[in-house]
Design a protein around this motif. Structure first.
Motif, PDB file in Angstrom:
ATOM      1  N   CYS A 191       0.831  -1.206   0.000  1.00 19.93           N
ATOM      2  CA  CYS A 191       0.000   0.000   0.000  1.00 19.93           C
ATOM      3  C   CYS A 191       0.867   1.258   0.000  1.00 19.93           C
ATOM      4  N   ILE A 192       1.934   1.253   0.806  1.00 20.81           N
ATOM      5  CA  ILE A 192       2.824   2.412   0.856  1.00 20.81           C
ATOM      6  C   ILE A 192       3.462   2.654  -0.508  1.00 20.81           C
ATOM      7  N   ALA A 193       3.951   1.590  -1.134  1.00 19.88           N
ATOM      8  CA  ALA A 193       4.593   1.730  -2.442  1.00 19.88           C
ATOM      9  C   ALA A 193       3.604   2.214  -3.498  1.00 19.88           C
ATOM     10  N   LEU A 194       2.383   1.689  -3.464  1.00 19.28           N
ATOM     11  CA  LEU A 194       1.375   2.092  -4.442  1.00 19.28           C
ATOM     12  C   LEU A 194       0.946   3.544  -4.242  1.00 19.28           C
ATOM     13  N   ALA A 195       0.823   3.959  -2.969  1.00 17.12           N
ATOM     14  CA  ALA A 195       0.459   5.352  -2.706  1.00 17.12           C
ATOM     15  C   ALA A 195       1.555   6.296  -3.206  1.00 17.12           C
ATOM     16  N   ALA A 196       2.810   5.931  -2.972  1.00 14.12           N
ATOM     17  CA  ALA A 196       3.913   6.758  -3.465  1.00 14.12           C
ATOM     18  C   ALA A 196       3.945   6.774  -4.992  1.00 14.12           C
TER      19      ALA A 196
END
Length: 992
Positions: A191-196
């Motif tokens: 989720c963190i990678a996708l949000a970034a």
């Protein structure tokens, strides 16, 4: 042919018997659609998008009841067995939307035309959204963002509807909450990678970047980047002792888990801080970065530290601080030869560069750190850390780290002594990425959208990073050229015109509804334009980056420009100036990349930059560019519907209109002048300035009838209005100085001595009080949105800095327009027939109005500093560019007939104001002042001797002799030689 009847499943989805039945129907539909574009098209026509939007709206409505709950970043429960039927149905609907988006740009249009994006973002922003749903929504939003450029970027301005929603005040708060999660689970890290990644793909507008910095997203990203610093063991020694200092996190961030991805984080940070020193400083001063990379404190020798009788220590009166010139991380970077880069000091650094040995031993030295921010000259330790990543990592992480450190260097946040390191460590890696055989390691996770292979994505972005790095840096340009960059880039540019082997086939459909028949259909129920294939878009972006790199490599060296021509790429640069057709292709597979297919707007802008670089060479301009027919596409681009293309094309025409250019007559005969004159009245200041610049070159050494035509077309009244404006008026804006805490936030600039246009002003770095310390240490027991909201002082500084940037840019633009207008008048009244043109200007503009406008630019002016107790005033100097342009006009007026010279001396203020500029800091201003004296006292014939003596007497009474004497030992040779002539003329007319 009529459309096929809707399947029973649609009715089941529209009117489900129960939540379980709806979920089951959604699962069946998902399995039916994945991988079948024809079925997707049919279901779009049957209205599946409104149905899915309704499913999401139910979840959105239920999420509002929990909006008042605490947003702890956990994202709610994520276990599949604990999810409700409503949540499960929502997840299935999101997956179906993601599958539809993967069908291509044609499927993006019905999704964006519905309420789906707002529903997705509302669910994402709700505090009770389960992690599985967060992951599914982010995947779908990324799938949409990936395909937006395929739909719109190639021809029209970028579609920012999704970005406007995602970065709005209503939804932007979910991004720092998602990025700030501390869980090491694979779902959370995904989720963190996708949000970034979503931020990096959508953040293209200045307003979006400002919103992301102000809402805490930049601070949240800083904490995640800091977690990688901790995990890699790069926390500076002594930093643990200062984690509870104001501005720090309170404790070191948890190390990044193995499943975390650094590439998307660095890419998102670059997207936000690019082109803004204020946002970059905001990132470097964020709690996460300040915790792992505190500011270094100058050390003192042991003998300088004394101990008082009561036990405390103090510094002796002879203590001299020893600034640590290198960070400990520098010790593990390879040593490089010291280049000849410009330095602020005239002396080499004292002592060796240091050698701490291997990675495990480089922490032996002890370092102490400041509690508050140090001076702006200090370089953050993130710079050597990024260089370490460039050396040790691979793929996108390596390239993004190179881009990050390049951005910091361009913004002045990396020391100039790094230039040698960039030459030996960074440039060879970027050039290596241009090789045909460059491949990523096996099993490399691209962290990209998957539309093109990761290797192609890497090669696509490398030229742009190289272009940004070497821009305006001779040493870096030399290193790149010696490394074979021009030869490789030239070959790559040629290859971008090889026909694309696109295996994509148009989607067959038995229904061929006419456009007229579909006009009444809702946008949610029909496909949009097919757009372009990912490969064609990749090649267009690749071509754009290559053109930028070529333009950045050879702006000042004629031998580099000759090398570009020798590699045979001039025809390809000219082909890159041809725009795409007005209509998009009927199918994505029909879009190709040959010269006949044309280029999108970003490539046109890059091609104009490359062409402008080549036009700086006289030999290239008279041979290669003429042979390639550079004028024809430029004459079309100046009329392009995109105003940025008009500006870029006009900047090239500025060089084509030079007096030595064989294309000057072509510009005049091709009826380009009416277009330039129309653009000179544009509301866009940059287009106005470029057009005046081109007209200035056209007017030089032209016949008087052409000069008169230019003045009449521009309008004497309009010219008078421009030259009468006060270039310092923006400094009188209330509260700017008071808010920034600085007496002179805006600085003057200097012109490029080569005569090429560069940044017109170089603003002095802001010296505002360092008020960036946070009042309290932030708790680390849990992650909340408030944790990442910048404290009021940092938010205020960011907002004021952005406002100052806008005002500074507005002032620069106004100054540039006025400068070019005075230069135009200068070229109007020089050359053969100059005296007739002087009389013409006196008649049309008005002699008194012209002289008053000139004198006003020379007038000393002050402004009262607001908010000061002593009510003091501050001298406001007129920009040097304006002074140079104005004195040139006076020089040519003084070179006119005797009566023109007499009129100058009779003006009540002009010459008196001029006396204050004989000792100006700019040698151009000083020599111009001397030239004015020469022209006023030059004796054309004996009949003019009496009036010439009167002018000399007037000058002497104003004190010109003393000023000339002070210039006899001027450091500038031209000033000294002209001063000799002026003194000789004055002494021959007015004996001492």
């Amino acid at each position: 042919m009529t459309r096929a009847a809707a399947p029973p499943m649609l009715l089941e989805l529209q009117n489900p018997e129960s939540a379980g039945a709806q979920t089951a129907a959604l699962r069946r539909l998902k399995n039916e659609l994945i991988g079948h574009d024809q079925r997707k098209e049919a279901w779009i026509g049957w209205g599946i998008v409104p149905v899915l939007s309704r499913v999401l709206s139910l979840k959105r409505a239920s999420g509002k009841h929990a909006a008042a709950g605490e947003r702890n970043g956990a994202g709610g429960h994520s276990d599949k067995t604990s999810r409700t039927e409503e949540e499960e149905a929502c997840i299935q609907a999101v997956i179906i939307l993601g599958s539809l988006a993967q069908g291509g740009p044609a499927f993006i249009s019905p999704i964006l035309s519905s309420e789906v994006p707002s529903h997705l973002l509302a669910i994402l922003a709700s505090p009770d959204c389960p992690q599985a749903l967060v992951l599914a929504i982010l995947k779908t939003l990324n799938a949409i963002a990936d395909r937006l450029p395929l739909q719109s970027q190639q021809q029209w301005p970028k579609d920012t509807r999704l970005a406007d929603l995602a970065f709005s005040k209503e939804y932007i708060g979910c991004l720092p909450r998602i990025i700030g999660q501390n869980s090491s689970s694979l779902t959370t890290q995904s989720c963190i990678a996708l949000a970034a990644s979503l931020i990096a793909k959508l953040c293209t507008e200045e307003r979006h970047k400002t919103a992301l910095a102000d809402s805490g997203v930049l601070d949240a990203l800083a904490v995640r980047v800091a977690s990688f610093v901790v995990a890699q063991g790069f926390v500076l020694p002594g930093a643990e002792e200062h984690v509870r200092d104001p501005g720090a996190l309170g404790t070191l961030p948890a190390p990044a888990p193995p499943s975390a991805k650094l590439g998307p984080l660095l890419r998102a940070v670059c997207a936000i801080i690019e082109h803004s020193k204020w946002r970059a400083e905001h990132f470097l001063s964020s709690p996460g970065i300040m915790t792992v990379f505190p500011k270094q404190l100058p050390e003192f020798a042991p003998n300088d530290i004394k101990k008082a009788p009561w036990g405390s220590t103090y510094l002796s009166g002879f203590a001299v601080p020893r600034h640590v010139s290198l960070h400990p991380i520098d010790s593990i970077l390879p040593s490089v030869p010291v280049g000849h880069a410009k330095s602020t000091s005239g002396f080499p650094p004292l002592g060796p560069q240091g050698s701490y040995g291997k990675h495990s031993h480089f922490y032996n030295s002890t370092f102490s750190f400041l509690e508050s921010a140090a001076s702006d000259d200090d370089e953050n330790a993130i710079v050597p850390w990024l260089l370490y990543l460039v050396r040790q990592e691979s793929g996108i992480v390596r390239l993004t780290a190179a881009r990050f450190v390049t951005v910091l260097f361009r913004l002045g946040l990396a020391k100039r002594h790094r230039i040698s390191m960039f030459s030996y460590l960074l440039i060879p890696i970027l050039i290596r990425m241009l090789d045909k055989d460059y491949e990523l390691p096996d099993g490399y996770d691209s962290e990209q959208d998957g539309l093109i292979p990761a290797t192609l994505r890497l090669k696509e972005e490398a030229p742009s990073v190289l272009a940004m790095l070497v821009m305006d840096e001779d040493e870096l340009q030399r290193a790149a050229v010696e490394g074979g960059a021009i030869k490789r880039l030239s070959q790559l540019l040629k290859e971008t015109y090889n026909p694309v082997q696109d295996n994509t086939k148009p989607m067959w459909s038995a229904e061929k509804d006419s456009a007229e028949a579909r006009q009444d259909v809702s946008p949610e129920l029909q496909l949009g334009p097919p757009g372009y294939s990912p490969m064609v878009c990749h090649i267009m972006r690749y071509r754009e980056g290559i053109l930028k790199a070529l333009a950045s490599l050879a702006p000042s060296k004629d031998e580099y420009r000759k090398a570009v021509c020798d590699n045979g790429v001039v025809p390809y640069i000219i082909d890159s100036l041809k725009p795409r057709l007005g209509e998009a292709p009927d199918t994505a597979s029909a879009a190709k990349n040959t010269a006949a297919d044309g280029n999108p707007v970003p490539t046109l802008l890059a091609a104009c930059g490359a062409a402008r670089m080549l036009t700086r060479s006289v030999s290239v301009l008279r041979t290669s560019l003429i042979d390639a027919g550079v004028a024809t596409p430029l004459f079309e681009l100046i009329k392009h519907r995109d105003i940025d293309v008009q500006i870029a094309a006009t900047s090239v025409i500025c060089n084509l209109a030079l007096d030595f250019s064989p294309m000057k007559e072509a510009i005049i005969s091709a009826d380009i002048l009416p277009i330039l004159i129309e653009h000179a009245h544009s509301s866009n200041v940059k287009l106005r300035m470029e057009s005046l610049w081109a007209l200035k070159h056209v007017a030089y050494n032209s016949a008087n009838d052409l000069k008169i035509k230019i003045i009449e077309s521009l309008g004497p009244g309009w010219i008078k209005q421009i030259i009468s404006q006060d270039p310092t008026q923006l400094l009188n804006k209330p509260n700017v100085d008071e808010e920034m805490g600085n007496g002179s936030p805006l600085g003057m600039g200097t012109s490029n001595s080569a005569g090429e246009r560069v940044d017109l002003l170089n603003p002095i770095d802001d010296e505002e009080d360092e008020d960036s310390k946070m009042t309290d240490s932030l708790p680390t027991s849990k992650v909340s949105l408030e944790m990442f909201l910048p404290d009021p002082a940092r938010r205020r500084k960011l907002a004021l800095s952005g406002d100052l940037d806008q005002r500074t840019q507005a002032r620069q633009d106004d100054i540039a327009v006025q400068e070019q207008t005075f230069d135009l008048l200068r070229n109007i009244i020089c050359g053969s027939g100059a005296s007739e043109m002087i009389d013409y200007l006196f008649k049309e503009i008005g002699q008194n109005d012209l002289f008053d406008a000139i004198a006003d630019k020379l007038r000393p002016r002050t402004v009262q500093v607001p908010g000061r107790r002593d009510s003091s005033t501050k001298s406001i100097p007129v920009p040097t560019e304006i002074i140079i342009a104005v004195t040139y006009v006076i020089i040519h007026l003084a070179a006119g007939l005797p009566r023109h010279r007499q009129l100058l001396t009779l003006h009540r203020e002009m010459l008196r104001f001029l006396m204050g500029f004989f000792n100006h800091a700019s040698p151009k201003v000083r020599v111009n002042c001397v030239w004015i004296v020469i022209n006023l006292t030059y004796l054309d014939n004996e009949s003019d001797r009496q009036t010439c003596q009167e002018r000399a007497i007037k000058l002497k009474s104003l004190g010109v002799m003393d000023r000339l004497v002070s210039l006899e030992d001027d450091p500038d040779l031209d000033v000294r030689e002209r001063t000799k002539t002026a003194l000789h003329l004055m002494e021959s007319l007015v004996p001492l």
